[in-house]
Design a protein around this motif. Structure first.
Motif, PDB file in Angstrom:
ATOM      1  N   ALA A  75     -23.268   5.606  12.931  1.00  0.00           N
ATOM      2  CA  ALA A  75     -23.991   5.758  11.670  1.00  0.00           C
ATOM      3  C   ALA A  75     -23.359   6.910  10.906  1.00  0.00           C
ATOM      4  O   ALA A  75     -22.981   7.925  11.504  1.00  0.00           O
ATOM      5  CB  ALA A  75     -25.466   6.043  11.921  1.00  0.00           C
ATOM      6  N   PRO A  76     -23.203   6.782   9.581  1.00  0.00           N
ATOM      7  CA  PRO A  76     -22.591   7.868   8.802  1.00  0.00           C
ATOM      8  C   PRO A  76     -23.448   9.128   8.835  1.00  0.00           C
ATOM      9  O   PRO A  76     -24.669   9.073   8.829  1.00  0.00           O
ATOM     10  CB  PRO A  76     -22.524   7.285   7.385  1.00  0.00           C
ATOM     11  CG  PRO A  76     -22.709   5.815   7.542  1.00  0.00           C
ATOM     12  CD  PRO A  76     -23.536   5.623   8.763  1.00  0.00           C
ATOM     13  N   THR A  77     -22.797  10.279   8.877  1.00  0.00           N
ATOM     14  CA  THR A  77     -23.460  11.571   8.760  1.00  0.00           C
ATOM     15  C   THR A  77     -22.728  12.374   7.696  1.00  0.00           C
ATOM     16  O   THR A  77     -21.732  11.925   7.135  1.00  0.00           O
ATOM     17  CB  THR A  77     -23.447  12.339  10.091  1.00  0.00           C
ATOM     18  OG1 THR A  77     -22.084  12.617  10.463  1.00  0.00           O
ATOM     19  CG2 THR A  77     -24.113  11.532  11.195  1.00  0.00           C
ATOM     20  N   GLY A  78     -23.202  13.568   7.449  1.00  0.00           N
ATOM     21  CA  GLY A  78     -22.592  14.369   6.401  1.00  0.00           C
ATOM     22  C   GLY A  78     -21.136  14.667   6.638  1.00  0.00           C
ATOM     23  O   GLY A  78     -20.343  14.743   5.701  1.00  0.00           O
ATOM     24  N   GLU A  79     -20.734  14.817   7.912  1.00  0.00           N
ATOM     25  CA  GLU A  79     -19.359  15.203   8.189  1.00  0.00           C
ATOM     26  C   GLU A  79     -18.548  14.112   8.866  1.00  0.00           C
ATOM     27  O   GLU A  79     -17.422  14.346   9.294  1.00  0.00           O
ATOM     28  CB  GLU A  79     -19.335  16.458   9.082  1.00  0.00           C
ATOM     29  CG  GLU A  79     -19.884  16.254  10.499  1.00  0.00           C
ATOM     30  CD  GLU A  79     -21.389  16.318  10.574  1.00  0.00           C
ATOM     31  OE1 GLU A  79     -21.918  16.387  11.694  1.00  0.00           O
ATOM     32  OE2 GLU A  79     -22.040  16.281   9.516  1.00  0.00           O
ATOM     33  N   GLY A  80     -19.074  12.929   8.975  1.00  0.00           N
ATOM     34  CA  GLY A  80     -18.318  11.847   9.597  1.00  0.00           C
ATOM     35  C   GLY A  80     -19.260  10.766  10.061  1.00  0.00           C
ATOM     36  O   GLY A  80     -19.905  10.108   9.265  1.00  0.00           O
ATOM     37  N   SER A  81     -19.380  10.607  11.380  1.00  0.00           N
ATOM     38  CA  SER A  81     -20.299   9.607  11.919  1.00  0.00           C
ATOM     39  C   SER A  81     -20.739  10.056  13.303  1.00  0.00           C
ATOM     40  O   SER A  81     -20.124  10.923  13.915  1.00  0.00           O
ATOM     41  CB  SER A  81     -19.627   8.234  12.001  1.00  0.00           C
ATOM     42  OG  SER A  81     -18.520   8.284  12.877  1.00  0.00           O
ATOM     43  N   GLU A  82     -21.829   9.472  13.766  1.00  0.00           N
ATOM     44  CA  GLU A  82     -22.294   9.748  15.116  1.00  0.00           C
ATOM     45  C   GLU A  82     -22.717   8.445  15.776  1.00  0.00           C
ATOM     46  O   GLU A  82     -23.139   7.503  15.102  1.00  0.00           O
ATOM     47  CB  GLU A  82     -23.445  10.755  15.122  1.00  0.00           C
ATOM     48  CG  GLU A  82     -24.720  10.274  14.460  1.00  0.00           C
ATOM     49  CD  GLU A  82     -25.820  11.321  14.487  1.00  0.00           C
ATOM     50  OE1 GLU A  82     -25.519  12.485  14.785  1.00  0.00           O
ATOM     51  OE2 GLU A  82     -26.979  10.971  14.203  1.00  0.00           O
ATOM     52  N   ASP A  83     -22.564   8.402  17.097  1.00  0.00           N
ATOM     53  CA  ASP A  83     -22.945   7.228  17.874  1.00  0.00           C
ATOM     54  C   ASP A  83     -24.334   7.446  18.449  1.00  0.00           C
ATOM     55  O   ASP A  83     -24.622   8.510  19.016  1.00  0.00           O
ATOM     56  CB  ASP A  83     -21.948   6.996  19.014  1.00  0.00           C
ATOM     57  CG  ASP A  83     -21.023   5.842  18.713  1.00  0.00           C
ATOM     58  OD1 ASP A  83     -21.525   4.727  18.606  1.00  0.00           O
ATOM     59  OD2 ASP A  83     -19.809   6.069  18.575  1.00  0.00           O
ATOM     60  N   ARG A  84     -25.184   6.421  18.321  1.00  0.00           N
ATOM     61  CA  ARG A  84     -26.564   6.535  18.777  1.00  0.00           C
ATOM     62  C   ARG A  84     -26.840   5.565  19.930  1.00  0.00           C
ATOM     63  O   ARG A  84     -26.358   4.438  19.931  1.00  0.00           O
ATOM     64  CB  ARG A  84     -27.532   6.259  17.626  1.00  0.00           C
ATOM     65  CG  ARG A  84     -27.407   7.239  16.462  1.00  0.00           C
ATOM     66  CD  ARG A  84     -28.217   6.748  15.288  1.00  0.00           C
ATOM     67  NE  ARG A  84     -27.719   5.465  14.810  1.00  0.00           N
ATOM     68  CZ  ARG A  84     -28.444   4.602  14.119  1.00  0.00           C
ATOM     69  NH1 ARG A  84     -29.691   4.866  13.830  1.00  0.00           N
ATOM     70  NH2 ARG A  84     -27.925   3.457  13.715  1.00  0.00           N
ATOM     71  N   ILE A  85     -27.627   6.028  20.880  1.00  0.00           N
ATOM     72  CA  ILE A  85     -28.010   5.231  22.047  1.00  0.00           C
ATOM     73  C   ILE A  85     -29.516   5.327  22.199  1.00  0.00           C
ATOM     74  O   ILE A  85     -30.077   6.431  22.192  1.00  0.00           O
ATOM     75  CB  ILE A  85     -27.345   5.738  23.341  1.00  0.00           C
ATOM     76  CG1 ILE A  85     -25.845   5.933  23.141  1.00  0.00           C
ATOM     77  CG2 ILE A  85     -27.625   4.812  24.498  1.00  0.00           C
ATOM     78  CD1 ILE A  85     -25.231   6.879  24.132  1.00  0.00           C
ATOM     79  N   VAL A  86     -30.183   4.173  22.318  1.00  0.00           N
ATOM     80  CA  VAL A  86     -31.625   4.148  22.568  1.00  0.00           C
ATOM     81  C   VAL A  86     -31.863   3.916  24.053  1.00  0.00           C
ATOM     82  O   VAL A  86     -31.321   2.962  24.634  1.00  0.00           O
ATOM     83  CB  VAL A  86     -32.306   3.047  21.738  1.00  0.00           C
ATOM     84  CG1 VAL A  86     -33.771   2.909  22.147  1.00  0.00           C
ATOM     85  CG2 VAL A  86     -32.225   3.376  20.258  1.00  0.00           C
ATOM     86  N   PHE A  87     -32.661   4.779  24.663  1.00  0.00           N
ATOM     87  CA  PHE A  87     -33.075   4.609  26.059  1.00  0.00           C
ATOM     88  C   PHE A  87     -34.574   4.315  26.082  1.00  0.00           C
ATOM     89  O   PHE A  87     -35.376   5.110  25.568  1.00  0.00           O
ATOM     90  CB  PHE A  87     -32.808   5.876  26.881  1.00  0.00           C
ATOM     91  CG  PHE A  87     -31.357   6.157  27.136  1.00  0.00           C
ATOM     92  CD1 PHE A  87     -30.702   5.588  28.214  1.00  0.00           C
ATOM     93  CD2 PHE A  87     -30.650   7.004  26.304  1.00  0.00           C
ATOM     94  CE1 PHE A  87     -29.368   5.853  28.456  1.00  0.00           C
ATOM     95  CE2 PHE A  87     -29.316   7.275  26.531  1.00  0.00           C
ATOM     96  CZ  PHE A  87     -28.668   6.698  27.610  1.00  0.00           C
ATOM     97  N   ASP A  88     -34.955   3.172  26.638  1.00  0.00           N
ATOM     98  CA  ASP A  88     -36.360   2.886  26.912  1.00  0.00           C
ATOM     99  C   ASP A  88     -36.605   3.344  28.340  1.00  0.00           C
ATOM    100  O   ASP A  88     -36.341   2.608  29.305  1.00  0.00           O
ATOM    101  CB  ASP A  88     -36.637   1.391  26.742  1.00  0.00           C
ATOM    102  CG  ASP A  88     -38.118   1.056  26.906  1.00  0.00           C
ATOM    103  OD1 ASP A  88     -38.882   1.957  27.306  1.00  0.00           O
ATOM    104  OD2 ASP A  88     -38.494  -0.096  26.644  1.00  0.00           O
ATOM    105  N   LEU A  89     -37.094   4.579  28.487  1.00  0.00           N
ATOM    106  CA  LEU A  89     -37.215   5.173  29.816  1.00  0.00           C
ATOM    107  C   LEU A  89     -38.249   4.447  30.664  1.00  0.00           C
ATOM    108  O   LEU A  89     -38.170   4.491  31.897  1.00  0.00           O
ATOM    109  CB  LEU A  89     -37.577   6.653  29.676  1.00  0.00           C
ATOM    110  CG  LEU A  89     -36.554   7.514  28.913  1.00  0.00           C
ATOM    111  CD1 LEU A  89     -37.017   8.954  28.851  1.00  0.00           C
ATOM    112  CD2 LEU A  89     -35.172   7.430  29.564  1.00  0.00           C
ATOM    113  N   THR A  90     -39.197   3.770  30.022  1.00  0.00           N
ATOM    114  CA  THR A  90     -40.195   3.028  30.790  1.00  0.00           C
ATOM    115  C   THR A  90     -39.629   1.743  31.379  1.00  0.00           C
ATOM    116  O   THR A  90     -40.220   1.160  32.278  1.00  0.00           O
ATOM    117  CB  THR A  90     -41.404   2.672  29.902  1.00  0.00           C
ATOM    118  OG1 THR A  90     -40.976   1.779  28.854  1.00  0.00           O
ATOM    119  CG2 THR A  90     -41.991   3.925  29.260  1.00  0.00           C
TER     120      THR A  90
END
Length: 694
Positions: A75-90
């Motif tokens: 996803a774009p951010t102010g200085e480039g991009s970041e990778d996101r990971i969703v964890f459903d801990l349940t």
């Protein structure tokens, strides 16, 4: 936000009450705007090893079958991009004790070359809980940022910060992933013998996550990639010569083949062209904005509930678990003397637990109303809803919320406010339908009908379509030189431009099946507000809006400049000069590669230490490639390819509008220039490969 140091750990329950689902984000900045890395996750059992190779998740195996892990991508951010990971801990199985979050670089790149290396963690409401900044990554090509691990009944996070000199292959091997360098004995299982659960075959070193090499060509590799999308780790891409050296291709076993609808248009049985095909979601009866909002909400929510892959894809980023989804419209909820009627409700059940969200929808150019969204946030907080999701044609920007909603901090139950643009919804439908595939033909047909509806001009869902009230005054002010720096209208235009560029990225990415992201140069600062203020000052000074797009699998960036003084759009692409050979040979080869490019393409020779070298149209240079060479024998550093187009006059998305002209310019340049370069990219000969190997 809790700041962590290397080796420290903390219980998630001490930071938030909503940690059943968390979002882990890995981010970095690059001085050139070109640095990137690939994220991976390993689920480990009691012995500190993966239970099987299916516990290894990366960009080609991005979602766990039980929904416990989902890689959302960049996803774009102010200085480039970041990778996101969703964890459903349940949902993480009880025999998994740790979830390791790592990333890897490719092509000889190292993490020490990146700036602002960090990992952040947010709870199910989207609130940031912790941050771990890394300033000593060093010369390593794989890096463990952190890990989630169990202690009794609760989950904790540890800031690891450990690098691997031998890359992701060494990291994965340490955790028990089967790396098989000679996989010739692996044979793909027949479909009728496939198991119900995805269990990939042994992962080869070539299959480890890495982005395509800069010289790779999507068109050149298309023949080697299976046409049907796979559910698990796919066979690696190889050159034809390399493929012939293997006895059998390595492919994972999959539960079943995914289905996509055929691209070939069937012959119509209509008597004449005026007959319209019957659609599941008709648009002809839509007369008012209210009709469009009601229809769009019902269409979207019904498809989300019926196509699990699609519903999960849209709600995972909001902290929703993977479970049974039900959606509702025309809901009435008590609120003071007058009940409120949100456009829709989403409810997801998993293991007896319920996740719920209210939905507020706008179509056409209608803006979200802050007081309306505020009322829904208050209702959600009182009734225990987890989120309020807004949908409109507007595109949310980092650091610039679409609506200002106040959350009562005294309430124990927190409500997350999320936004989706209709362009993003269409992008996700395109990615599933045209590139990744869905579970069965009925689901594919439903997505196709949804996409047809969203892209129809009468639906009111066809994206960001108005540059705002400041657009015309700013253009006039630039023409007559009456604008001053600090004029708030300049900032409004810059924000609209950024929204437009993000929408262009979504549209092009959906068509290509690749990630397309705006480039953010690290030297321009990380603060979004300061960066936009700087762009506004430059717009006032030189009258130009500028953006750069990075297309996955393509070397370099696609630049687009809107010159408000001349009314011209310029799309361009820089090609570096080869390291070997003669300048005249480079020129001739480039002209041959551009054989199918438009004749009005401008070619400029980039010269070291000078503003620019010789330039001309492709039509003029084709018979005389030597005209591209500088007369003074200066060092050639590369070539710039540019197309020019007249800029639309109106601020909206009409046929003559500015937004339409920008989208058309990017689409035309990619289709006629970038793909021409890709198609003609030379493949190495066997003798050349042998010479390189020896």
């Amino acid at each position: 936000m809790y700041e962590m140091v290397k080796g420290s750990n903390i219980a998630l329950s001490s930071l938030s009450d909503s940690v059943g689902s968390v979002i882990v984000s890995l981010g970095w900045a690059s001085p050139t705007g070109e640095g990137d890395a690939d994220v991976s996750v390993l689920l480990l059992g009691g012995q500190g090893k993966v239970r099987s190779d299916a516990d290894f998740y990366f960009y080609n195996n991005a979602v766990a079958a039980d929904g416990s892990v989902q890689l959302l991508g960049k996803a774009p951010t102010g200085e480039g991009s970041e990778d996101r990971i969703v964890f459903d801990l349940t949902a993480i199985p009880p025999d998994v004790e740790r979830a390791v979050v790592a990333a890897s670089r490719y092509g000889g790149a190292r993490f020490g070359e990146l700036d602002d290396l960090r990992v952040t963690l947010a709870d199910g409401t989207g609130d940031g809980l912790l941050r771990f900044a890394i300033d000593d990554a060093g010369s390593v090509s794989a890096f463990i940022f952190g890990e989630l691990y169990r202690r009794g009944e609760e989950w904790k996070f540890r800031a690891v910060g450990q690098g691997y000199d031998n890359g992701l292959a060494g990291l994965a091997t340490d955790f028990g992933v089967d790396i098989d360098d000679d996989a010739s004995d692996e044979v793909e299982q027949p479909d009728d013998e496939a198991e119900d659960v995805v269990r990939p075959a042994a992962v080869t070193a070539e299959q480890l996550p890495r982005s395509p090499e800069p010289e790779s060509s999507p068109a050149a590799t298309a023949e080697q990639v299976p046409s049907a999308p796979l559910e698990a780790v796919p066979a690696p891409r190889r050159s034809e010569e390399d493929a012939q050296s293997k006895k059998t291709a390595v492919r994972p076993r999959t539960a079943k083949k995914k289905v996509t609808l055929p691209k070939v248009v069937k012959k119509s049985l209509a008597e004449n062209d005026s007959w319209k095909e019957a659609r599941l979601f008709p648009v002809s009866a839509l007369k008012s904005d209210r009709d469009r909002e009601t229809r769009a909400t019902s269409v979207l929510l019904s498809v989300m509930a019926q196509v699990p892959e699609f519903g999960r894809r849209l709600t995972a980023a909001f902290g929703a678990p993977a479970g049974r989804m039900e959606t509702f419209t025309e809901v009435s909820l008590p609120h003071g003397d007058t009940p409120r009627r949100p456009d829709g409700v989403i409810r997801v059940e998993r293991a007896g637990k319920l996740w719920t969200a209210l939905v507020e929808t706008k179509t056409n150019g209608n803006a979200l109303k802050p007081e309306q969204v505020q009322a829904y946030a208050d209702i959600a907080a009182r009734r225990g809803y987890e989120a309020v999701i807004t949908l409109s044609n507007d595109v949310a920007l980092e650091g610039s919320p679409l609506v200002d909603v106040k959350i009562d901090g005294r309430r124990k139950h927190k409500v997350a406010l999320w936004h989706l643009s209709w362009a993003e919804v269409a992008h996700q439908a395109q990615m599933l339908l045209r590139h990744e595939g869905v579970g069965n033909a009925a689901h594919a047909w439903l997505l196709q009908e949804l996409l047809h509806y969203l892209q129809h001009e009468n639906s009111g869902c066809h994206g960001f379509q108005n540059m705002g009230a400041a657009w015309v005054p700013v253009r006039r002010g630039i023409d007559d030189e009456t604008l001053c720096q600090g004029d708030p209208r300049l900032l409004e235009v810059v924000e609209s431009w950024e929204r437009l560029i993000r929408q262009v990225c979504l549209g092009l990415g959906g068509e290509l099946g690749h990630k397309v992201l705006p480039v953010r140069r690290a030297k321009r600062g990380a603060d979004p507000g300061a960066r936009r203020a700087d762009m506004a000052d430059r717009l006032c000074t030189d009258g130009r809006l500028h953006a750069e797009l990075r297309i996955e699998g393509t070397p370099g960036v696609l630049a687009i400049t809107a010159d408000l003084r001349t009314g011209k759009l310029r799309t361009s692409f820089d090609i570096p000069a080869p390291e070997q050979g003669y300048p005249l040979t480079w020129s001739k080869r480039l002209i041959r590669r551009l054989a199918e490019a438009p004749a009005d393409l401008h070619v400029e020779t980039l010269v070291e230490g000078e503003a620019g070298g010789p330039r001309g149209t492709l039509e003029r240079l084709r018979p005389e490639p030597a005209d591209m060479l500088p007369k003074n024998g200066a060092q050639i550093t590369g070539f710039r390819l540019s197309l020019f187009k007249g800029m639309g006059n109106s601020r909206g998305n009409t046929e003559s509008g500015f937004i339409r002209s920008v989208d058309d310019a990017v689409q035309r340049f990619h289709a006629s220039v970038v793909t021409s370069l890709d198609r003609s990219a030379p493949r190495p000969t066997p003798s050349a490969e042998h010479a390189a190997a020896t």
